[in-house]
Design an enzyme around this catalytic site. Structure first.
Site, PDB file in Angstrom:
ATOM      1  N   SER A 386       3.648   2.134  14.142  1.00  0.00           N
ATOM      2  CA  SER A 386       3.072   1.037  13.366  1.00  0.00           C
ATOM      3  C   SER A 386       2.283   0.103  14.293  1.00  0.00           C
ATOM      4  O   SER A 386       1.321   0.535  14.919  1.00  0.00           O
ATOM      5  CB  SER A 386       4.177   0.304  12.607  1.00  0.00           C
ATOM      6  N   ASP A 512       4.292   7.516   3.020  1.00  0.00           N
ATOM      7  CA  ASP A 512       4.185   6.171   3.600  1.00  0.00           C
ATOM      8  C   ASP A 512       3.545   5.227   2.578  1.00  0.00           C
ATOM      9  O   ASP A 512       2.382   5.407   2.224  1.00  0.00           O
ATOM     10  CB  ASP A 512       3.347   6.223   4.879  1.00  0.00           C
ATOM     11  N   HIS A 540       7.188   4.612   5.661  1.00  0.00           N
ATOM     12  CA  HIS A 540       6.740   3.809   6.802  1.00  0.00           C
ATOM     13  C   HIS A 540       7.993   3.363   7.548  1.00  0.00           C
ATOM     14  O   HIS A 540       8.567   2.305   7.271  1.00  0.00           O
ATOM     15  CB  HIS A 540       5.938   2.599   6.323  1.00  0.00           C
TER      16      HIS A 540
END
Length: 561
Positions: A386, A512, A540
């Site tokens: 991320s 995600d 995610h």
């Protein structure tokens, strides 16, 4: 005007007395005895309005100081004073040091200026404080000697004619002389696990005010004085006040009203332990606090330092605890020297007040380089998730000589036209609030709920989540500071991805909801030669254990390309 007249007149030009001014000489004694070194992490117990914490933070430099006190009013005053002084490496928390769950093995030194005498269970309290100290860490505190050796209390007792009579302090079980006996205190500290215990005599007076009037105002604020006066009739009260004024007049000097006191400086040390944390496997090494980029960053390594280095870079508000111990062990088993670290504002690294980061997003990029520099690593295989994936992309563009390979997990280039987050996630994020960050269970519930919100169809292992978040909370003196990451603006690499020439692996969840799968596809398309590995059922999130069989070999393989 005589001294007696001044004692009875309203004074508007004399500063009111407070504990910091009363104990000014003891404060200097404690400061010298504590000998706080640059880069140390300090716990200040019973910090009051925070003067000793502020001085500790200034001495610690790139280290940090945490002040705790059970008084909400004192903590509020301490926060205001630290803010006015623009001290960044300081935190305050309302907490009972006997029961509060401090970050384990975190502090180099615990200090206290008359803040350790009121515990319900002293042995339990000092044992709890000991767990917050790193192995070999020390405690330095100043406590009162026996009541009869302290003129400041005996003389007032005599003026009130209370010698031998119980005071409010006794009835409230608040005994400021509870740690006066060196033999008893040594036993308490030994039972709490401390060693190398010593006592140093402190013969310094206390200052009750600049003049008799200020000193009288200060004394009349003492709860036990108020209690004894309330038991007297008006005539007896006046006689008692007269005796107190006479006492204060006799102790007036050019620089204020001073009464004698005796105290101990008590020193003790937590015994040193082995360098490997029990919570991790045989390849895990002791956490290190490293100076980097003007802050202190906590790092931990796994495996053989002679092996190729792999740097794990966390996502926003995530400490290194999110890189699971077993995950790191398995990478090390694959022939990698694995480095994980707490980004600034997480874990044991330097934190800034929540909502007030005094740095820009670029500092996180420089921090990653700082970790490599501090460990003497010329180049590393970068694995970022991320936000950490964004940091890794910038490093690969800006510093290609420091990057051996690139693994981007649940990441994005931020290029225009990429798929937006799911409408369901947007609605859920809009409904949420923040937890009580001081409540461990509430924080665990908050992040566990967030994991459910961001996960795909692979079931969330709630027990594992509670373990990870609980450990992150335990290691983080200011876990709310991680929210500062959301205030930062990052550097976009979408127009420069073509410059990345190192082997690149893109790991992206097919489910995600924040960065839909198209973000991973775009990265793989825009970075020459990148390999895209779809992770079926992942959202995610950190790759859950059911996917490690695919993820870990892929990371090791790209690092060998």
């Amino acid at each position: 005007m005589t001294t007696h007249d001044r004692a009875t007149a309203a004074s508007t030009d004399v500063a009111p007395t407070d504990f910091d001014s009363e104990l000014r000489r003891h404060n200097e004694v404690l400061r010298r005895a504590s000998a706080i070194e640059f880069g140390e992490h300090v716990l200040d117990i019973g910090c009051g309005a925070g003067l000793t914490t502020r001085e500790a933070a200034n001495a610690a430099g790139m280290g940090r100081a945490l002040g705790v006190d059970i008084s909400a009013a004192s903590i509020s005053e301490a926060l205001a004073a630290a803010g006015a002084a623009h001290i960044a490496n300081i935190d305050f928390q309302r907490a009972d040091a006997q029961t509060h769950r401090f970050a384990p093995d975190h502090f180099d030194v615990a200090i206290s200026r008359f803040g350790t005498m009121f515990f319900d269970d002293p042995a339990a309290a000092f044992a709890n404080i000991g767990t917050a100290l790193r192995p070999g860490g020390r405690i330095v505190m100043i406590v009162w000697q026996a009541r009869e050796r302290n003129e400041w209390i005996v003389a007032i007792d005599r003026a009130l004619e209370t010698i031998g009579r119980p005071s409010a302090a006794a009835s409230d079980r608040l005994d400021p002389f509870s740690l006066a006996d060196p033999v008893a205190v040594s036993g308490i500290l030994e039972r709490a696990g401390f060693a190398d215990i010593s006592f140093t005599d402190v013969d310094e007076p206390v200052c009750y005010g600049e003049d008799v009037g200020a000193a009288l105002d200060w004394i009349l604020g003492f709860s036990y004085v108020q209690d004894m006066l309330s038991r007297m009739d008006a005539e007896a009260q006046e006689r008692a006040l007269g005796r107190i004024r006479e006492l204060l007049t006799d102790h007036t000097h050019d620089d204020g009203v001073w009464l004698g006191s005796r105290a101990w400086i008590v020193r003790a040390r937590r015994p040193a332990e082995s360098g490997v944390r029990e919570a991790t496997g045989s390849q895990a090494h002791e956490e290190q606090l490293l100076p980097a980029n003007g802050v202190t960053l906590c790092t931990q390594t796994f495996g053989d330092s002679a092996a190729p280095a792999t740097l794990l870079i966390s996502g926003a508000e995530s400490s290194m605890d999110w890189w699971d111990d077993e995950f790191c062990e398995l990478l090390a088993d694959g022939g990698r020297y694995v480095v994980r670290y707490d980004t600034r504002d997480t874990g044991r690294s330097t934190t800034f007040p929540p909502g007030r980061p005094s740095y820009e997003g670029g500092a996180l990029i420089d921090d990653a380089l700082g970790v490599l520099d501090a460990l003497g690593i010329d180049s590393a295989h970068l694995v970022g998730i991320s936000m950490g994936g964004g940091i890794a992309q910038v490093l690969a563009v800006r510093h290609p000589d420091r990057v051996a390979s690139l693994t981007l997990i649940a990441s994005s280039s931020g290029a225009p036209g990429l798929p937006p987050m799911s409408s369901e996630l947007a609605a859920q994020m809009g409904d949420g609030g923040e937890p009580d960050w001081s409540d461990r269970d509430a924080v665990i519930a908050y992040y566990t709920a967030g994991e459910h919100m961001l996960a795909g169809s692979i079931a969330v292992d709630e027990e594992r989540m509670r373990r990870i978040v609980g450990r992150a909370w335990d290691r983080s003196p200011s876990i709310a500071s991680g929210q500062n990451h959301w205030q930062l603006s990052g550097e976009s690499t979408d127009t420069r991805l073509g410059e990345i020439a190192v082997p690149t692996l893109v790991l992206h969840g097919t489910e995600d909801p924040l960065f839909p799968f198209g973000h991973g596809e775009a990265l793989a398309r825009d970075i020459a030669g990148a390999r895209l590995v779809p992770l079926a059922g992942m959202g995610h999130q950190m790759p859950p254990p059911p996917l490690w069989g695919a993820v870990i070999p892929a990371i090791v393989e790209i690092g060998s390309a």
